[in-house]
Design a protein around this motif. Structure first.
Motif, PDB file in Angstrom:
ATOM      1  N   ILE A 160      47.553 -19.222 -50.640  1.00  0.00           N
ATOM      2  CA  ILE A 160      46.678 -19.686 -49.563  1.00  0.00           C
ATOM      3  C   ILE A 160      45.762 -20.790 -50.062  1.00  0.00           C
ATOM      4  CG2 ILE A 160      44.876 -18.981 -47.952  1.00  0.00           C
ATOM      5  CD1 ILE A 160      46.089 -16.188 -47.989  1.00  0.00           C
ATOM      6  N   TYR A 161      45.242 -20.602 -51.268  1.00  0.00           N
ATOM      7  CA  TYR A 161      44.334 -21.593 -51.842  1.00  0.00           C
ATOM      8  C   TYR A 161      45.051 -22.918 -52.086  1.00  0.00           C
ATOM      9  CZ  TYR A 161      41.018 -23.734 -55.082  1.00  0.00           C
ATOM     10  OH  TYR A 161      40.146 -24.593 -55.693  1.00  0.00           O
ATOM     11  N   ASN A 162      46.266 -22.852 -52.647  1.00  0.00           N
ATOM     12  CA  ASN A 162      47.012 -24.084 -52.935  1.00  0.00           C
ATOM     13  C   ASN A 162      47.411 -24.819 -51.670  1.00  0.00           C
ATOM     14  OD1 ASN A 162      46.858 -23.700 -55.693  1.00  0.00           O
ATOM     15  ND2 ASN A 162      48.805 -22.599 -55.811  1.00  0.00           N
ATOM     16  N   SER A 163      47.825 -24.088 -50.641  1.00  0.00           N
ATOM     17  CA  SER A 163      48.180 -24.742 -49.377  1.00  0.00           C
ATOM     18  C   SER A 163      46.968 -25.392 -48.738  1.00  0.00           C
ATOM     19  CB  SER A 163      48.800 -23.726 -48.417  1.00  0.00           C
ATOM     20  OG  SER A 163      47.868 -22.716 -48.079  1.00  0.00           O
ATOM     21  N   ASN A 164      45.812 -24.738 -48.874  1.00  0.00           N
ATOM     22  CA  ASN A 164      44.577 -25.303 -48.334  1.00  0.00           C
ATOM     23  C   ASN A 164      44.198 -26.568 -49.089  1.00  0.00           C
ATOM     24  OD1 ASN A 164      42.159 -25.600 -46.956  1.00  0.00           O
ATOM     25  ND2 ASN A 164      41.055 -24.279 -48.359  1.00  0.00           N
ATOM     26  N   ILE A 165      44.379 -26.557 -50.427  1.00  0.00           N
ATOM     27  CA  ILE A 165      44.070 -27.725 -51.246  1.00  0.00           C
ATOM     28  C   ILE A 165      44.960 -28.898 -50.844  1.00  0.00           C
ATOM     29  CG2 ILE A 165      44.254 -28.671 -53.576  1.00  0.00           C
ATOM     30  CD1 ILE A 165      41.757 -27.091 -53.187  1.00  0.00           C
ATOM     31  N   GLY A 166      46.252 -28.614 -50.620  1.00  0.00           N
ATOM     32  CA  GLY A 166      47.172 -29.684 -50.240  1.00  0.00           C
ATOM     33  C   GLY A 166      46.800 -30.325 -48.927  1.00  0.00           C
ATOM     34  N   ALA A 167      46.483 -29.509 -47.923  1.00  0.00           N
ATOM     35  CA  ALA A 167      46.088 -30.050 -46.619  1.00  0.00           C
ATOM     36  C   ALA A 167      44.777 -30.815 -46.722  1.00  0.00           C
ATOM     37  CB  ALA A 167      45.968 -28.909 -45.603  1.00  0.00           C
ATOM     38  N   SER A 168      43.839 -30.282 -47.492  1.00  0.00           N
ATOM     39  CA  SER A 168      42.550 -30.956 -47.650  1.00  0.00           C
ATOM     40  C   SER A 168      42.710 -32.285 -48.363  1.00  0.00           C
ATOM     41  CB  SER A 168      41.577 -30.055 -48.421  1.00  0.00           C
ATOM     42  OG  SER A 168      41.374 -28.839 -47.747  1.00  0.00           O
ATOM     43  N   TYR A 209      38.656  -9.269 -42.625  1.00  0.00           N
ATOM     44  CA  TYR A 209      39.990  -9.841 -42.460  1.00  0.00           C
ATOM     45  C   TYR A 209      41.013  -8.742 -42.178  1.00  0.00           C
ATOM     46  CZ  TYR A 209      38.240 -14.185 -44.534  1.00  0.00           C
ATOM     47  OH  TYR A 209      37.552 -15.323 -44.796  1.00  0.00           O
ATOM     48  N   ILE A 210      41.871  -8.996 -41.204  1.00  0.00           N
ATOM     49  CA  ILE A 210      43.021  -8.135 -40.980  1.00  0.00           C
ATOM     50  C   ILE A 210      44.195  -8.628 -41.818  1.00  0.00           C
ATOM     51  CG2 ILE A 210      44.648  -7.280 -39.270  1.00  0.00           C
ATOM     52  CD1 ILE A 210      41.849  -6.112 -39.099  1.00  0.00           C
ATOM     53  N   THR A 211      44.365  -9.949 -41.888  1.00  0.00           N
ATOM     54  CA  THR A 211      45.365 -10.555 -42.769  1.00  0.00           C
ATOM     55  C   THR A 211      44.669 -11.601 -43.632  1.00  0.00           C
ATOM     56  OG1 THR A 211      45.922 -12.217 -41.101  1.00  0.00           O
ATOM     57  CG2 THR A 211      47.243 -10.203 -41.134  1.00  0.00           C
ATOM     58  N   MET A 212      45.243 -11.871 -44.790  1.00  0.00           N
ATOM     59  CA  MET A 212      44.683 -12.881 -45.671  1.00  0.00           C
ATOM     60  C   MET A 212      44.851 -14.260 -45.050  1.00  0.00           C
ATOM     61  SD  MET A 212      43.388 -11.417 -48.306  1.00  0.00           S
ATOM     62  CE  MET A 212      43.281 -12.791 -49.447  1.00  0.00           C
ATOM     63  N   SER A 213      43.767 -14.994 -44.956  1.00  0.00           N
ATOM     64  CA  SER A 213      43.817 -16.303 -44.337  1.00  0.00           C
ATOM     65  C   SER A 213      42.601 -17.110 -44.765  1.00  0.00           C
ATOM     66  CB  SER A 213      43.843 -16.162 -42.803  1.00  0.00           C
ATOM     67  OG  SER A 213      43.702 -17.420 -42.183  1.00  0.00           O
ATOM     68  N   THR A 214      42.712 -18.439 -44.633  1.00  0.00           N
ATOM     69  CA  THR A 214      41.560 -19.292 -44.905  1.00  0.00           C
ATOM     70  C   THR A 214      40.633 -19.382 -43.704  1.00  0.00           C
ATOM     71  OG1 THR A 214      42.841 -21.225 -44.203  1.00  0.00           O
ATOM     72  CG2 THR A 214      42.845 -20.695 -46.548  1.00  0.00           C
ATOM     73  N   ASP A 215      41.115 -18.948 -42.565  1.00  0.00           N
ATOM     74  CA  ASP A 215      40.340 -19.042 -41.329  1.00  0.00           C
ATOM     75  C   ASP A 215      39.710 -17.697 -41.018  1.00  0.00           C
ATOM     76  OD1 ASP A 215      39.241 -19.646 -38.942  1.00  0.00           O
ATOM     77  OD2 ASP A 215      41.101 -20.133 -37.906  1.00  0.00           O
ATOM     78  N   PRO A 216      38.369 -17.611 -40.945  1.00  0.00           N
ATOM     79  CA  PRO A 216      37.717 -16.326 -40.710  1.00  0.00           C
ATOM     80  C   PRO A 216      37.638 -15.930 -39.231  1.00  0.00           C
ATOM     81  CG  PRO A 216      36.053 -17.990 -41.047  1.00  0.00           C
ATOM     82  CD  PRO A 216      37.384 -18.680 -41.223  1.00  0.00           C
ATOM     83  N   MET A 263      48.917  -4.643 -45.470  1.00  0.00           N
ATOM     84  CA  MET A 263      48.133  -4.090 -46.557  1.00  0.00           C
ATOM     85  C   MET A 263      47.359  -5.235 -47.209  1.00  0.00           C
ATOM     86  SD  MET A 263      49.211  -2.101 -50.087  1.00  0.00           S
ATOM     87  CE  MET A 263      49.831  -3.597 -50.842  1.00  0.00           C
ATOM     88  N   VAL A 264      46.068  -5.101 -47.238  1.00  0.00           N
ATOM     89  CA  VAL A 264      45.207  -6.092 -47.875  1.00  0.00           C
ATOM     90  C   VAL A 264      44.670  -5.479 -49.153  1.00  0.00           C
ATOM     91  CG1 VAL A 264      43.155  -7.529 -47.645  1.00  0.00           C
ATOM     92  CG2 VAL A 264      44.593  -7.075 -45.640  1.00  0.00           C
ATOM     93  N   ALA A 265      44.935  -6.129 -50.278  1.00  0.00           N
ATOM     94  CA  ALA A 265      44.541  -5.579 -51.570  1.00  0.00           C
ATOM     95  C   ALA A 265      43.737  -6.610 -52.355  1.00  0.00           C
ATOM     96  CB  ALA A 265      45.772  -5.159 -52.374  1.00  0.00           C
ATOM     97  N   ASN A 266      42.869  -6.107 -53.165  1.00  0.00           N
ATOM     98  CA  ASN A 266      42.075  -6.956 -54.046  1.00  0.00           C
ATOM     99  C   ASN A 266      42.306  -6.496 -55.477  1.00  0.00           C
ATOM    100  OD1 ASN A 266      40.262  -8.866 -54.915  1.00  0.00           O
ATOM    101  ND2 ASN A 266      38.470  -7.560 -54.617  1.00  0.00           N
ATOM    102  N   TYR A 267      42.547  -7.431 -56.366  1.00  0.00           N
ATOM    103  CA  TYR A 267      42.774  -7.069 -57.758  1.00  0.00           C
ATOM    104  C   TYR A 267      41.843  -7.872 -58.655  1.00  0.00           C
ATOM    105  CZ  TYR A 267      45.670 -11.319 -57.868  1.00  0.00           C
ATOM    106  OH  TYR A 267      46.135 -12.604 -57.772  1.00  0.00           O
ATOM    107  N   ASN A 268      41.445  -7.254 -59.715  1.00  0.00           N
ATOM    108  CA  ASN A 268      40.519  -7.886 -60.653  1.00  0.00           C
ATOM    109  C   ASN A 268      41.148  -7.958 -62.028  1.00  0.00           C
ATOM    110  OD1 ASN A 268      38.334  -8.144 -58.789  1.00  0.00           O
ATOM    111  ND2 ASN A 268      37.932  -5.959 -59.027  1.00  0.00           N
ATOM    112  N   GLY A 269      40.835  -9.031 -62.741  1.00  0.00           N
ATOM    113  CA  GLY A 269      41.296  -9.188 -64.119  1.00  0.00           C
ATOM    114  C   GLY A 269      40.127  -9.563 -65.007  1.00  0.00           C
ATOM    115  N   ASN A 270      40.146  -9.058 -66.209  1.00  0.00           N
ATOM    116  CA  ASN A 270      39.048  -9.360 -67.131  1.00  0.00           C
ATOM    117  C   ASN A 270      39.143 -10.768 -67.705  1.00  0.00           C
ATOM    118  OD1 ASN A 270      37.971  -6.772 -66.849  1.00  0.00           O
ATOM    119  ND2 ASN A 270      39.337  -5.955 -68.431  1.00  0.00           N
ATOM    120  N   SER A 271      40.313 -11.353 -67.660  1.00  0.00           N
ATOM    121  CA  SER A 271      40.486 -12.695 -68.202  1.00  0.00           C
ATOM    122  C   SER A 271      41.475 -13.464 -67.333  1.00  0.00           C
ATOM    123  CB  SER A 271      40.980 -12.643 -69.648  1.00  0.00           C
ATOM    124  OG  SER A 271      42.279 -12.072 -69.696  1.00  0.00           O
TER     125      SER A 271
END
Length: 205
Positions: free
Chosen positions: A72-80, A1-8, A31-39
């Protein structure tokens, strides 16, 4: 991905030397970043911080594009959800309408054919054979539209599967099974009621 998107999908990327763009001002910086959380709490805290950063960026630079995974996830859920609701509504309406039309047509045919069935009884045809013939007749009458719909759905499901894969959801087996079960209940119910009513109509007085 170059930008975050639901479409690959990827329209293509061209890499050039830095010297080719020395006097060019950038139109976008990504800037594309990934973050992790333990909880779950950690992830929510990080997401709240990102939301604050997003608001600050919008205030300082109106051209800044900022997207988060949850948005992105919430907008995808709404359209779906909207597409599923419309599809279910239209599908149920057409299913009930077609089954009701088939049932009324077959009941009308049974009423018109009552005298013919009485004639068959007079020449010695067994009642079980008459009921079996009626069952096959109604079954064929209901089966042809269903077969056509299944053939159409095979190609439609392939297209739907490609669309859901683009949103990261490739497994549609469970919805297909649920839809098939719903179809059997509604369509099969109309078939059973039509057969029982037709059998009562042609029953010998």
């Amino acid at each position: 991905y170059i930008t975050m998107s639901t479409d690959p999908s990827n329209m293509g990327i061209i890499l050039v030397q830095d010297s080719a763009l020395e006097k060019k001002a950038p139109t976008n910086e990504i800037m594309v970043a990934n973050y992790n959380g333990n909880s779950k709490v950690d992830k929510e805290n990080i997401d709240n911080k990102l939301e604050n950063i997003q608001k600050r960026f919008y205030d300082e630079n109106k051209n800044t594009y900022f997207s988060r995974k949850i948005e992105i996830y919430n907008s995808n859920i709404g359209a779906s959800a909207m597409a599923v609701f419309i599809g279910l509504y239209i599908g149920i309406v057409f299913l009930i309408s077609s089954a009701a039309i088939l049932a009324l047509k077959e009941l009308s045919e049974s009423t018109d054919s009552k005298q013919r069935y009485n004639t068959l009884r007079k020449i010695g045809i067994d009642e079980n054979m008459i009921n079996r013939s009626l069952f096959i007749q109604i079954g064929v009458f209901f089966a042809f539209p269903l077969i056509l719909a299944i053939v159409h759905s095979i190609f439609g499901i392939q297209v739907l599967n490609m669309m859901t894969e683009s949103y990261g959801r490739g497994n549609i087996l469970k919805p297909i099974i649920m839809t098939a079960g719903f179809l059997i209940v509604i369509y099969g119910g109309y078939f059973a009621v039509t057969y029982l009513c037709s059998k009562n109509i042609i029953k010998e007085d």
